[in-house]
Motif scaffolding. Structure first.
Motif, mmCIF file in Angstrom:
data_model
loop_
_atom_site.group_PDB
_atom_site.id
_atom_site.type_symbol
_atom_site.label_atom_id
_atom_site.label_comp_id
_atom_site.label_asym_id
_atom_site.label_seq_id
_atom_site.Cartn_x
_atom_site.Cartn_y
_atom_site.Cartn_z
ATOM 1 N N PHE A 243 47.010 -95.042 12.712
ATOM 2 C CA PHE A 243 45.761 -95.723 12.359
ATOM 3 C C PHE A 243 44.972 -96.048 13.626
ATOM 4 O O PHE A 243 43.757 -95.835 13.699
ATOM 5 N N ASP A 244 45.674 -96.578 14.633
ATOM 6 C CA ASP A 244 44.998 -96.973 15.873
ATOM 7 C C ASP A 244 44.486 -95.765 16.647
ATOM 8 O O ASP A 244 43.379 -95.784 17.201
ATOM 9 N N LEU A 245 45.295 -94.704 16.714
ATOM 10 C CA LEU A 245 44.885 -93.500 17.427
ATOM 11 C C LEU A 245 43.635 -92.895 16.781
ATOM 12 O O LEU A 245 42.678 -92.518 17.478
ATOM 13 N N THR A 246 43.640 -92.836 15.463
ATOM 14 C CA THR A 246 42.487 -92.266 14.765
ATOM 15 C C THR A 246 41.254 -93.137 14.951
ATOM 16 O O THR A 246 40.130 -92.625 15.066
ATOM 17 N N ARG A 247 41.449 -94.444 15.007
ATOM 18 C CA ARG A 247 40.314 -95.330 15.252
ATOM 19 C C ARG A 247 39.689 -95.034 16.610
ATOM 20 O O ARG A 247 38.455 -94.979 16.736
ATOM 21 N N GLU A 248 40.525 -94.817 17.623
ATOM 22 C CA GLU A 248 39.993 -94.474 18.940
ATOM 23 C C GLU A 248 39.192 -93.171 18.885
ATOM 24 O O GLU A 248 38.102 -93.073 19.468
ATOM 25 N N LEU A 249 39.737 -92.170 18.198
ATOM 26 C CA LEU A 249 39.059 -90.884 18.102
ATOM 27 C C LEU A 249 37.711 -91.024 17.391
ATOM 28 O O LEU A 249 36.699 -90.491 17.843
ATOM 29 N N LEU A 250 37.701 -91.759 16.288
ATOM 30 C CA LEU A 250 36.466 -91.921 15.520
ATOM 31 C C LEU A 250 35.419 -92.715 16.301
ATOM 32 O O LEU A 250 34.228 -92.390 16.282
ATOM 33 N N GLN A 251 35.855 -93.751 16.993
ATOM 34 C CA GLN A 251 34.916 -94.541 17.781
ATOM 35 C C GLN A 251 34.299 -93.702 18.893
ATOM 36 O O GLN A 251 33.095 -93.811 19.176
ATOM 37 N N ALA A 252 35.098 -92.833 19.511
ATOM 38 C CA ALA A 252 34.578 -91.973 20.571
ATOM 39 C C ALA A 252 33.588 -90.953 20.023
ATOM 40 O O ALA A 252 32.729 -90.451 20.762
ATOM 41 N N THR A 253 33.704 -90.671 18.715
ATOM 42 C CA THR A 253 32.806 -89.704 18.079
ATOM 43 C C THR A 253 31.551 -90.363 17.542
ATOM 44 O O THR A 253 30.638 -89.689 17.069
ATOM 45 N N GLY A 254 31.503 -91.699 17.596
ATOM 46 C CA GLY A 254 30.292 -92.394 17.182
ATOM 47 C C GLY A 254 30.399 -93.151 15.880
ATOM 48 O O GLY A 254 29.388 -93.603 15.340
ATOM 49 N N TYR A 255 31.617 -93.328 15.370
ATOM 50 C CA TYR A 255 31.807 -94.097 14.143
ATOM 51 C C TYR A 255 32.222 -95.527 14.480
ATOM 52 O O TYR A 255 32.880 -95.787 15.489
ATOM 53 N N ARG A 256 31.831 -96.435 13.604
ATOM 54 C CA ARG A 256 32.134 -97.853 13.761
ATOM 55 C C ARG A 256 33.361 -98.166 12.892
ATOM 56 O O ARG A 256 33.310 -98.084 11.681
ATOM 57 N N VAL A 257 34.486 -98.490 13.529
ATOM 58 C CA VAL A 257 35.750 -98.632 12.822
ATOM 59 C C VAL A 257 36.410 -99.953 13.190
ATOM 60 O O VAL A 257 36.573 -100.260 14.369
ATOM 61 N N LEU A 258 36.804 -100.722 12.191
ATOM 62 C CA LEU A 258 37.524 -101.960 12.429
ATOM 63 C C LEU A 258 39.015 -101.681 12.517
ATOM 64 O O LEU A 258 39.511 -100.675 12.016
ATOM 65 N N LYS A 259 39.762 -102.583 13.141
ATOM 66 C CA LYS A 259 41.197 -102.426 13.306
ATOM 67 C C LYS A 259 41.892 -102.568 11.963
ATOM 68 O O LYS A 259 41.475 -103.328 11.111
ATOM 69 N N GLY A 260 42.984 -101.826 11.787
ATOM 70 C CA GLY A 260 43.772 -101.941 10.567
ATOM 71 C C GLY A 260 43.685 -100.693 9.710
ATOM 72 O O GLY A 260 43.156 -99.663 10.113
ATOM 73 N N GLU A 261 44.241 -100.801 8.504
ATOM 74 C CA GLU A 261 44.245 -99.673 7.585
ATOM 75 C C GLU A 261 42.827 -99.381 7.089
ATOM 76 O O GLU A 261 42.010 -100.286 6.951
ATOM 77 N N PRO A 262 42.525 -98.109 6.803
ATOM 78 C CA PRO A 262 41.212 -97.759 6.259
ATOM 79 C C PRO A 262 40.970 -98.461 4.928
ATOM 80 O O PRO A 262 41.853 -98.537 4.085
ATOM 81 N N THR A 263 39.763 -98.973 4.748
ATOM 82 C CA THR A 263 39.446 -99.708 3.519
ATOM 83 C C THR A 263 38.159 -99.236 2.864
ATOM 84 O O THR A 263 37.740 -99.780 1.859
ATOM 85 N N GLY A 264 37.490 -98.238 3.403
ATOM 86 C CA GLY A 264 36.237 -97.802 2.814
ATOM 87 C C GLY A 264 35.609 -96.675 3.587
ATOM 88 O O GLY A 264 36.248 -96.027 4.402
ATOM 89 N N THR A 265 34.349 -96.435 3.348
ATOM 90 C CA THR A 265 33.641 -95.319 3.952
ATOM 91 C C THR A 265 33.012 -95.732 5.276
ATOM 92 O O THR A 265 32.397 -96.786 5.382
ATOM 93 N N LEU A 266 33.166 -94.864 6.276
ATOM 94 C CA LEU A 266 32.641 -95.155 7.600
ATOM 95 C C LEU A 266 31.164 -94.856 7.698
ATOM 96 O O LEU A 266 30.603 -94.096 6.917
ATOM 97 N N ALA A 267 30.551 -95.435 8.702
ATOM 98 C CA ALA A 267 29.166 -95.118 9.016
ATOM 99 C C ALA A 267 29.058 -94.871 10.513
ATOM 100 O O ALA A 267 29.809 -95.427 11.307
ATOM 101 N N LYS A 268 28.129 -94.013 10.889
ATOM 102 C CA LYS A 268 27.838 -93.811 12.299
ATOM 103 C C LYS A 268 27.259 -95.094 12.877
ATOM 104 O O LYS A 268 26.609 -95.871 12.185
ATOM 105 N N THR A 269 27.488 -95.319 14.165
ATOM 106 C CA THR A 269 26.997 -96.534 14.794
ATOM 107 C C THR A 269 25.482 -96.591 14.845
ATOM 108 O O THR A 269 24.903 -97.658 15.042
#
Length: 276
Positions: A243-269
């Motif tokens: 979960f944490d590794l994927t959050r880092e990858l998504l944030q580097a790609t421009g997505y806004r991701v909170l810590k923890g398990e996925p709970t919904g649909t992401l949005a670009k920053t």
């Protein structure tokens, strides 16, 4: 247009397929339609997602030989929003069957063009060898995600990895770049793991993910159940790490991701929509 990430390491046994399955699954759990392409004749990514290894379904082999489109080869998985182009044992012969074929290095790249718009992320699980299968994946990819075990031989392979990236970029894919390096099977109690992590950080800088993947029984068990560990046991240490590794990858790609398990649909920053 979707981003294509090849999960690659020329050394085997580093958790490459496990990383490909779990990062792709976690991206999908964030509400982003995702495609995983199994490019390995061992078919472990397909088996790890519950696709029978002796399946007669259309596979990556058929796509590379121009006998099927990527769309026709795609199948759904038990993970919502995660699709798969499965591998087959026929891929063992692909290196021979593609010899002498026109544009043989570009087969996968060309095949994925019609489906790129459908997926924000496409992950390619590569075999542990620099052959025509891996070369097709590298040419098709925008970036490389490199799982690397925290051991001495990982340091020896760094120059080989960078050399491979440079050669492919020079000959076939000038925009190919390193997405990131992930330390796997990491044991923070050992001085060797710490030393390898420090050396890799000195070399790769911010391209080395802060998150490390620990050795974890649940991670090892999950493929036998045809599930990524993030679904098999989402409370395990291994799942938390992915979960944490994927959050880092998504944030580097421009997505806004909170810590923890996925709970919904992401949005670009750059948007005002809520994030998971």
């Amino acid at each position: 247009m979707g981003k294509i990430i090849a999960v690659v390491n020329q050394k085997g046994g580093v958790g490459k397929t496990t990383t490909a399955i779990n990062v792709a699954a976690t991206v999908a759990l964030h509400g982003l339609r995702t495609l995983l392409v199994d490019c390995d004749p061992q078919t472990n990514a397909s088996g790890g997602l519950g696709i029978a290894r002796n399946s007669a379904s259309i596979s990556t082999y058929d796509v590379l030989l121009n006998e099927s489109s990527a769309a026709d080869a795609t199948t759904s998985t038990t993970v919502p929003l995660l699709d798969l182009i499965p591998a087959s044992k026929d891929l063992i012969g692909a290196n021979f069957d593609l010899q002498g074929q026109p544009e043989r290095e570009f087969r996968l790249q060309q095949a994925l063009v019609p489906v790129r718009e459908q997926y924000p992320f496409i992950f390619l699980d590569c075999p542990p060898a620099l052959d025509l299968l891996t070369l097709n994946a590298l040419v098709a990819a925008d970036t490389l995600l490199v799982p690397m075990q925290a051991e001495y031989f990982a340091l020896e392979g760094v120059s080989e990895l960078v050399g491979t990236l440079d050669r492919v970029a020079a000959a076939f894919q000038p925009n190919l770049a390193l997405e990131g390096v992930a330390l796997t099977m990491f044991d923070p109690r050992t001085s060797l793991s710490q030393q390898v992590a420090e050396n890799l950080h000195d070399f790769f800088g911010e391209k080395l993910y802060r998150t490390t993947i620990p050795r974890n029984v649940r991670v090892a068990e999950s493929p036998s159940h045809g599930l990524p560990v993030v679904l098999y046991d989402p409370k395990s240490r291994g799942a938390d790490a992915y979960f944490d590794l994927t959050r880092e990858l998504l944030q580097a790609t421009g997505y806004r991701v909170l810590k923890g398990e996925p709970t919904g649909t992401l949005a670009k920053t750059t948007t005002t929509a809520s994030a998971a």
